[in-house]
Design a protein around this motif. Structure first.
Motif, PDB file in Angstrom:
ATOM      1  N   THR A 327       0.813  -1.218   0.000  1.00 53.84           N
ATOM      2  CA  THR A 327       0.000   0.000   0.000  1.00 53.84           C
ATOM      3  C   THR A 327       0.846   1.268   0.000  1.00 53.84           C
ATOM      4  OG1 THR A 327      -0.140  -0.133   2.407  1.00 53.84           O
ATOM      5  CG2 THR A 327      -1.941  -1.120   1.145  1.00 53.84           C
ATOM      6  N   GLY A 328       2.061   1.162   0.506  1.00 54.23           N
ATOM      7  CA  GLY A 328       2.941   2.330   0.543  1.00 54.23           C
ATOM      8  C   GLY A 328       3.254   2.892  -0.827  1.00 54.23           C
ATOM      9  N   ARG A 329       3.080   2.078  -1.856  1.00 53.16           N
ATOM     10  CA  ARG A 329       3.331   2.567  -3.216  1.00 53.16           C
ATOM     11  C   ARG A 329       2.331   3.661  -3.585  1.00 53.16           C
ATOM     12  NH1 ARG A 329       3.627  -2.382  -7.187  1.00 53.16           N
ATOM     13  NH2 ARG A 329       4.715  -0.852  -8.492  1.00 53.16           N
ATOM     14  N   VAL A 330       1.094   3.503  -3.131  1.00 51.69           N
ATOM     15  CA  VAL A 330       0.079   4.529  -3.395  1.00 51.69           C
ATOM     16  C   VAL A 330       0.358   5.777  -2.554  1.00 51.69           C
ATOM     17  CG1 VAL A 330      -2.375   5.087  -3.340  1.00 51.69           C
ATOM     18  CG2 VAL A 330      -1.636   2.783  -3.986  1.00 51.69           C
ATOM     19  N   ASN A 331       0.696   5.577  -1.286  1.00 50.83           N
ATOM     20  CA  ASN A 331       1.014   6.725  -0.429  1.00 50.83           C
ATOM     21  C   ASN A 331       2.113   7.580  -1.043  1.00 50.83           C
ATOM     22  OD1 ASN A 331      -0.817   5.893   1.518  1.00 50.83           O
ATOM     23  ND2 ASN A 331       0.700   4.717   2.654  1.00 50.83           N
ATOM     24  N   ARG A 332       3.077   6.905  -1.604  1.00 49.46           N
ATOM     25  CA  ARG A 332       4.207   7.608  -2.197  1.00 49.46           C
ATOM     26  C   ARG A 332       3.761   8.468  -3.380  1.00 49.46           C
ATOM     27  NH1 ARG A 332       9.432   4.323  -4.447  1.00 49.46           N
ATOM     28  NH2 ARG A 332      10.579   6.061  -5.343  1.00 49.46           N
ATOM     29  N   VAL A 333       2.899   7.916  -4.222  1.00 56.16           N
ATOM     30  CA  VAL A 333       2.376   8.665  -5.367  1.00 56.16           C
ATOM     31  C   VAL A 333       1.607   9.892  -4.890  1.00 56.16           C
ATOM     32  CG1 VAL A 333       0.659   8.602  -7.224  1.00 56.16           C
ATOM     33  CG2 VAL A 333       2.282   6.716  -6.966  1.00 56.16           C
ATOM     34  N   VAL A 334       0.750   9.696  -3.893  1.00 56.99           N
ATOM     35  CA  VAL A 334      -0.083  10.794  -3.404  1.00 56.99           C
ATOM     36  C   VAL A 334       0.765  11.912  -2.796  1.00 56.99           C
ATOM     37  CG1 VAL A 334      -1.857  11.445  -1.730  1.00 56.99           C
ATOM     38  CG2 VAL A 334      -2.087   9.319  -3.028  1.00 56.99           C
ATOM     39  N   LEU A 335       1.717  11.542  -1.964  1.00 50.25           N
ATOM     40  CA  LEU A 335       2.536  12.560  -1.303  1.00 50.25           C
ATOM     41  C   LEU A 335       3.364  13.351  -2.307  1.00 50.25           C
ATOM     42  CD1 LEU A 335       3.747  10.687   1.895  1.00 50.25           C
ATOM     43  CD2 LEU A 335       2.032  12.478   1.734  1.00 50.25           C
ATOM     44  N   ARG A 336       3.909  12.652  -3.284  1.00 53.05           N
ATOM     45  CA  ARG A 336       4.738  13.351  -4.269  1.00 53.05           C
ATOM     46  C   ARG A 336       3.903  14.255  -5.167  1.00 53.05           C
ATOM     47  NH1 ARG A 336       9.386   8.928  -6.150  1.00 53.05           N
ATOM     48  NH2 ARG A 336      10.575   9.047  -4.208  1.00 53.05           N
ATOM     49  N   THR A 337       2.625  13.950  -5.287  1.00 56.47           N
ATOM     50  CA  THR A 337       1.747  14.764  -6.114  1.00 56.47           C
ATOM     51  C   THR A 337       1.202  15.968  -5.350  1.00 56.47           C
ATOM     52  OG1 THR A 337       1.075  12.799  -7.370  1.00 56.47           O
ATOM     53  CG2 THR A 337      -0.331  14.741  -7.558  1.00 56.47           C
ATOM     54  N   LEU A 338       0.862  15.768  -4.093  1.00 52.42           N
ATOM     55  CA  LEU A 338       0.179  16.809  -3.337  1.00 52.42           C
ATOM     56  C   LEU A 338       1.071  17.696  -2.500  1.00 52.42           C
ATOM     57  CD1 LEU A 338      -3.003  14.978  -1.986  1.00 52.42           C
ATOM     58  CD2 LEU A 338      -2.714  16.256  -4.098  1.00 52.42           C
ATOM     59  N   LEU A 339       2.177  17.157  -1.987  1.00 53.35           N
ATOM     60  CA  LEU A 339       2.963  17.904  -1.010  1.00 53.35           C
ATOM     61  C   LEU A 339       4.356  18.214  -1.530  1.00 53.35           C
ATOM     62  CD1 LEU A 339       2.030  16.066   2.304  1.00 53.35           C
ATOM     63  CD2 LEU A 339       0.990  18.099   1.307  1.00 53.35           C
ATOM     64  N   PRO A 340       4.955  19.285  -1.037  1.00 58.33           N
ATOM     65  CA  PRO A 340       6.323  19.605  -1.414  1.00 58.33           C
ATOM     66  C   PRO A 340       7.303  18.608  -0.814  1.00 58.33           C
ATOM     67  CG  PRO A 340       5.594  21.023   0.363  1.00 58.33           C
ATOM     68  CD  PRO A 340       4.377  20.246  -0.090  1.00 58.33           C
ATOM     69  N   VAL A 341       8.537  18.669  -1.272  1.00 60.12           N
ATOM     70  CA  VAL A 341       9.568  17.778  -0.747  1.00 60.12           C
ATOM     71  C   VAL A 341       9.721  18.020   0.745  1.00 60.12           C
ATOM     72  CG1 VAL A 341      12.008  17.166  -0.823  1.00 60.12           C
ATOM     73  CG2 VAL A 341      10.791  17.728  -2.936  1.00 60.12           C
ATOM     74  N   SER A 342       9.731  16.951   1.513  1.00 59.70           N
ATOM     75  CA  SER A 342       9.831  17.089   2.961  1.00 59.70           C
ATOM     76  C   SER A 342      11.200  17.619   3.364  1.00 59.70           C
ATOM     77  CB  SER A 342       9.619  15.728   3.625  1.00 59.70           C
ATOM     78  OG  SER A 342       9.964  15.790   4.986  1.00 59.70           O
ATOM     79  N   PRO A 343      11.240  18.548   4.323  1.00 57.57           N
ATOM     80  CA  PRO A 343      12.528  19.050   4.793  1.00 57.57           C
ATOM     81  C   PRO A 343      13.378  17.974   5.441  1.00 57.57           C
ATOM     82  CG  PRO A 343      10.742  19.755   6.255  1.00 57.57           C
ATOM     83  CD  PRO A 343      10.111  19.177   5.026  1.00 57.57           C
ATOM     84  N   VAL A 344      12.731  16.872   5.880  1.00 54.41           N
ATOM     85  CA  VAL A 344      13.512  15.793   6.489  1.00 54.41           C
ATOM     86  C   VAL A 344      14.508  15.225   5.487  1.00 54.41           C
ATOM     87  CG1 VAL A 344      13.369  13.510   7.560  1.00 54.41           C
ATOM     88  CG2 VAL A 344      11.671  15.254   8.099  1.00 54.41           C
ATOM     89  N   ALA A 345      14.098  15.219   4.211  1.00 54.73           N
ATOM     90  CA  ALA A 345      14.961  14.644   3.180  1.00 54.73           C
ATOM     91  C   ALA A 345      16.254  15.430   3.020  1.00 54.73           C
ATOM     92  CB  ALA A 345      14.210  14.584   1.850  1.00 54.73           C
ATOM     93  N   ALA A 346      16.270  16.667   3.567  1.00 52.89           N
ATOM     94  CA  ALA A 346      17.457  17.495   3.427  1.00 52.89           C
ATOM     95  C   ALA A 346      18.576  17.082   4.381  1.00 52.89           C
ATOM     96  CB  ALA A 346      17.078  18.949   3.665  1.00 52.89           C
ATOM     97  N   ILE A 347      18.291  16.231   5.353  1.00 45.08           N
ATOM     98  CA  ILE A 347      19.331  15.752   6.250  1.00 45.08           C
ATOM     99  C   ILE A 347      20.380  15.017   5.438  1.00 45.08           C
ATOM    100  CG2 ILE A 347      19.837  14.225   8.191  1.00 45.08           C
ATOM    101  CD1 ILE A 347      17.043  14.791   9.221  1.00 45.08           C
ATOM    102  N   ARG A 348      21.616  15.377   5.616  1.00 38.77           N
ATOM    103  CA  ARG A 348      22.677  14.863   4.750  1.00 38.77           C
ATOM    104  C   ARG A 348      22.874  13.367   4.910  1.00 38.77           C
ATOM    105  NH1 ARG A 348      27.907  18.600   4.895  1.00 38.77           N
ATOM    106  NH2 ARG A 348      28.413  17.136   3.223  1.00 38.77           N
ATOM    107  N   GLU A 349      23.186  12.747   3.817  1.00 38.75           N
ATOM    108  CA  GLU A 349      23.429  11.314   3.790  1.00 38.75           C
ATOM    109  C   GLU A 349      24.761  10.982   4.447  1.00 38.75           C
ATOM    110  OE1 GLU A 349      23.865   7.739   0.419  1.00 38.75           O
ATOM    111  OE2 GLU A 349      23.862   9.863  -0.177  1.00 38.75           O
ATOM    112  N   ASP A 350      24.799   9.868   5.148  1.00 40.09           N
ATOM    113  CA  ASP A 350      26.038   9.325   5.687  1.00 40.09           C
ATOM    114  C   ASP A 350      26.449   8.182   4.771  1.00 40.09           C
ATOM    115  OD1 ASP A 350      28.011   7.884   7.031  1.00 40.09           O
ATOM    116  OD2 ASP A 350      27.221   8.450   9.003  1.00 40.09           O
TER     117      ASP A 350
END
Length: 449
Positions: A327-350
């Motif tokens: 079901t997470g595949r649908v959630n992913r589509v919806v979030l990417r369509t409706l909401l801006p990129v989450s600021p959490v994603a800006a945390i730098r990769e290790d």
């Protein structure tokens, strides 16, 4: 396929509602069908800022198609209990014996521990399905009699272990305190206030269209079972839109106060798996960088998900009639369509942790693992049979072709990292990789794709 554009939406929709609906239709329709990874019937509803803005059926489903919502049912049972808490008729800290002294281990377990799966009560569901007992009707009392023959798994309040048995007890507490059947109580105090007219217990209403459940999108059909076995923990039948109406009422303070809704999310216990943490009848996670509050569900023939994003006034409901659908595949589509990129994603990769995740994933796909790298709980859960089934399930996807860092969230005892993993067949799944403060692996698994 059938759809219903319910209303134009307010911000943060990136364009007008019709354009957004068209984008969602195209993306989600690719997930409906009988190929591996799809669902023959798929229903999706979205609510935003107190309104139902999207309601569509894909594949064989129409917007009014009913599905078994499985463990989303637990949210309704929890809200029932919390309504009684607000009325001072039930206390979270009270022992079960206060209300039901004959329940197994009633003096040792509190209402809060039942809600948070920290009671230690034996989980009856798996055994009932495996031995075929579910083919014949049962009663809540009979279920608890089975639980009485099993010792507590641990001292109540000391650990988390998912237990459907605990929610059977909660349903009985509602009945004892109110003098009504659980179904009558929820009809009057949840369904009616929320405007849920297509929701029933156990079976769909006469003449309603019910999605036929399958174990995979191409069969076989799920073995029939009597819904009495899922009293209070998984017996509700509903539509995606009706579940979204429940979310609207919950977020809007119609069912419980905003303070009590906040209480549902306070001091959650870590589950040490992809579900994140568990509050009072809700799972709390951040798999895509947003804070989800809701519940996943799964019974033979159905995979379901109800996720609210309170910070954005958003709710996403996904109902599928394929047990293995992600079901997470649908959630992913919806979030990417409706909401801006989450600021959490800006945390730098290790890079070191990404490399460790990739190595662990590749070893897992080969059915091998260095058990010294895992927490004792995860080590015990990854039995040889589980490893074998994991390999079988993922083998059709082919080799891993790329691993892309998404985000990180802090846990009580470490951090969880999220990656988009792409396989040779072109499919991408989001995986969680959780590490304790001492570097032990506390979770690894797919959260959707």
């Amino acid at each position: 396929m059938a759809s219903r554009l319910v209303a134009a939406s307010q911000a943060p929709l990136p364009a007008n509602a019709h354009t957004v609906a068209a984008r969602l239709n195209v993306a989600i329709s690719k997930l409906a069908g009988t190929a591996t990874g799809q669902s023959p019937s798929l229903a999706v509803a979205i609510a935003e800022n107190g309104r139902l803005i999207y309601d569509r059926g894909f594949g064989k489903a129409k917007p009014n198609t009913r599905f078994r919502i499985a463990s989303i049912t637990k949210m309704f049972t929890a809200v029932s209990i919390l309504q009684l808490v607000e009325q001072h008729r039930v206390a979270l800290a009270a022992s079960v014996a206060t209300y039901l002294p004959s329940v197994p281990y009633a003096r040792k377990i509190t209402v809060r521990e039942l809600l948070q799966h920290t009671s230690g009560l034996w989980n009856y569901v798996n055994a009932a399905f495996v031995d075929g007992a579910v083919r014949k009707p049962t009663t809540p009392a009979a279920i608890l009699a089975l639980a009485a023959s099993h010792p507590l798994g641990f001292a109540p309040g000391t650990k988390y272990a998912y237990s459907n048995t605990g929610y059977v007890v909660l349903g009985l507490i509602v009945e004892h305190v109110t003098g009504q059947s659980l179904s009558t109580y929820e009809q009057q105090h949840i369904f009616a206030p929320a405007g849920m007219h297509d929701t029933t217990f156990g079976r769909a209403a006469p003449n309603a269209t019910m999605a036929v459940g399958y174990m995979t999108p191409h069969g076989p059909r799920a073995t029939a079972y009597d819904p009495s076995w899922l009293f209070a923990d998984g017996d509700i039948v509903s539509t995606a839109a009706d579940v979204a109406r429940f979310d609207i009422a919950l977020l809007g303070g119609k069912l419980i106060s905003p303070q009590t809704f906040a209480l549902m999310q306070q001091n959650p216990v870590e589950t040490h798996d992809a579900s994140g943490s568990y509050g009072l009848g809700v799972q709390i996670s951040s798999p895509l960088g947003y804070r989800f509050v809701g519940h996943h569900g799964g019974v033979p023939g159905y995979a379901t998900d109800n996720e609210m994003v309170p910070s954005h006034g958003l709710a996403i409901v996904v109902l599928s009639n394929s047990f293995d659908f992600i079901t997470g595949r649908v959630n992913r589509v919806v979030l990417r369509t409706l909401l801006p990129v989450s600021p959490v994603a800006a945390i730098r990769e290790d890079p070191a942790i990404t490399a460790r995740f990739r190595l662990t994933l590749l070893s897992l796909l080969e059915g091998e693992m260095d058990r010294s790298k895992f927490t004792p709980k995860v080590d015990a859960a990854l039995t040889p049979d589980v490893l074998k089934q994991t390999v079988i399930a993922l083998k059709p996807l082919g080799a891993v072709t790329s691993v892309k860092y998404r985000s990180m969230r802090k846990m009580r005892h470490g951090n969880a990292y999220y990656y988009d993993v792409t396989f040779a067949d072109g499919r991408t799944m989001t995986w969680e990789f959780a590490l304790t403060a001492r570097g032990k692996i506390a979770a690894i698994g797919s959260t959707g794709g």
